[in-house]
Enzyme design. Structure first.
Site, mmCIF file in Angstrom:
data_model
loop_
_atom_site.group_PDB
_atom_site.id
_atom_site.type_symbol
_atom_site.label_atom_id
_atom_site.label_comp_id
_atom_site.label_asym_id
_atom_site.label_seq_id
_atom_site.Cartn_x
_atom_site.Cartn_y
_atom_site.Cartn_z
ATOM 1 N N GLY A 38 0.894 -1.241 0.120
ATOM 2 C CA GLY A 38 0.028 -0.009 -0.022
ATOM 3 C C GLY A 38 0.741 1.218 -0.231
ATOM 4 O O GLY A 38 1.819 1.403 0.555
ATOM 5 N N VAL A 43 7.282 1.039 4.854
ATOM 6 C CA VAL A 43 8.123 0.068 4.391
ATOM 7 C C VAL A 43 7.826 0.033 2.747
ATOM 8 O O VAL A 43 8.923 0.055 2.003
ATOM 9 C CB VAL A 43 7.866 -1.472 4.745
ATOM 10 N N CYS A 44 6.676 0.371 2.469
ATOM 11 C CA CYS A 44 6.448 0.486 1.125
ATOM 12 C C CYS A 44 6.843 1.817 0.508
ATOM 13 O O CYS A 44 7.464 1.835 -0.791
ATOM 14 C CB CYS A 44 4.922 0.449 0.894
ATOM 15 N N THR A 45 7.020 2.952 1.310
ATOM 16 C CA THR A 45 7.571 4.274 0.819
ATOM 17 C C THR A 45 8.977 3.697 0.580
ATOM 18 O O THR A 45 9.499 4.394 -0.310
ATOM 19 C CB THR A 45 7.221 5.375 1.825
ATOM 20 N N LEU A 48 9.528 1.737 -2.496
ATOM 21 C CA LEU A 48 9.287 2.461 -3.891
ATOM 22 C C LEU A 48 10.465 3.529 -4.115
ATOM 23 O O LEU A 48 10.803 3.659 -5.186
ATOM 24 C CB LEU A 48 7.760 3.060 -4.040
#
Length: 148
Positions: A38, A43-45, A48
Site C-alpha cells: 500500500g 516500508v512500502c515508501t 518504492l
C-alpha cells in the site's frame, strides 16, 4: 509466486491519471512489475523510493518499471507526487492481477514481490517476500536481472 519461464498473464489497470495501461502495450520491452501492499506506509515508501533512486539502473537495462497495489488511482497520484516516483503506479483494486501473478498474500493483501517479464511476455524472474515488513535489497535484484 508465478513460475519463471511461463507466459505473463495480461492485464489492464488504471494508472494514477485514470488511463488504462495494459501489459500487452509493452510487447517488445522488458517490464518489471513491483507489487507492494500500500501507498504511504513506511516500508512500502522505502521500497518504492529505493526503486526511484535506482531508476537509472533499470533505464540502462531498458526495463520499464510498473508499481502495482490495490490503492486507488487518486492515492497513487498523491503518493507518486509526494515521493517523486518517476514510474507508473497501477491500481489493482480487484486484486486479480496480484492473484494471477501469485503475489496475493493469505490476508488478501499484495505481497512485496517483483516479476521481470521479457520482450516476448515470458516471466524471467519472480520473487515474493512473505514478510511484509522487509523487502529484497536492490543490489540483489540488479544482480538477478543481470544474470537473467
Amino acid at each position: 509466486m508465478i513460475a519463471e519461464g511461463t507466459p505473463a498473464p495480461d492485464f489492464t489497470l488504471p494508472d494514477s491519471e485514470g488511463r488504462m495501461v495494459g501489459l500487452s502495450s509493452f510487447k517488445g520491452k522488458k517490464v518489471l512489475l513491483v507489487f507492494y501492499p500500500g501507498d504511504d506506509t513506511p516500508v512500502c515508501t522505502a521500497q518504492l523510493c529505493d526503486y526511484r533512486n535506482n531508476v537509472t539502473e533499470f533505464t540502462k537495462r531498458s526495463i520499464a518499471v510498473l508499481g502495482i497495489s490495490a490503492d486507488s488511482p487518486e492515492s497513487h497520484k498523491t503518493f507518486a507526487a509526494k515521493n517523486q516516483l518517476p514510474f507508473t503506479l497501477l491500481s489493482d483494486s480487484s486484486k486479480k492481477t496480484a492473484e494471477a501473478y501469485g503475489a496475493l498474500g493469505f490476508l488478501g493483501m499484495a505481497q512485496r514481490a517483483y516479476v521481470l517479464i521479457d520482450e516476448e511476455g515470458k516471466v524471467l524472474l519472480a520473487y515474493s517476500d512473505f514478510l511484509p515488513i522487509t523487502y529484497q535489497p536492490m543490489k540483489d535484484l540488479l544482480l538477478r536481472i543481470d544474470r537473467a
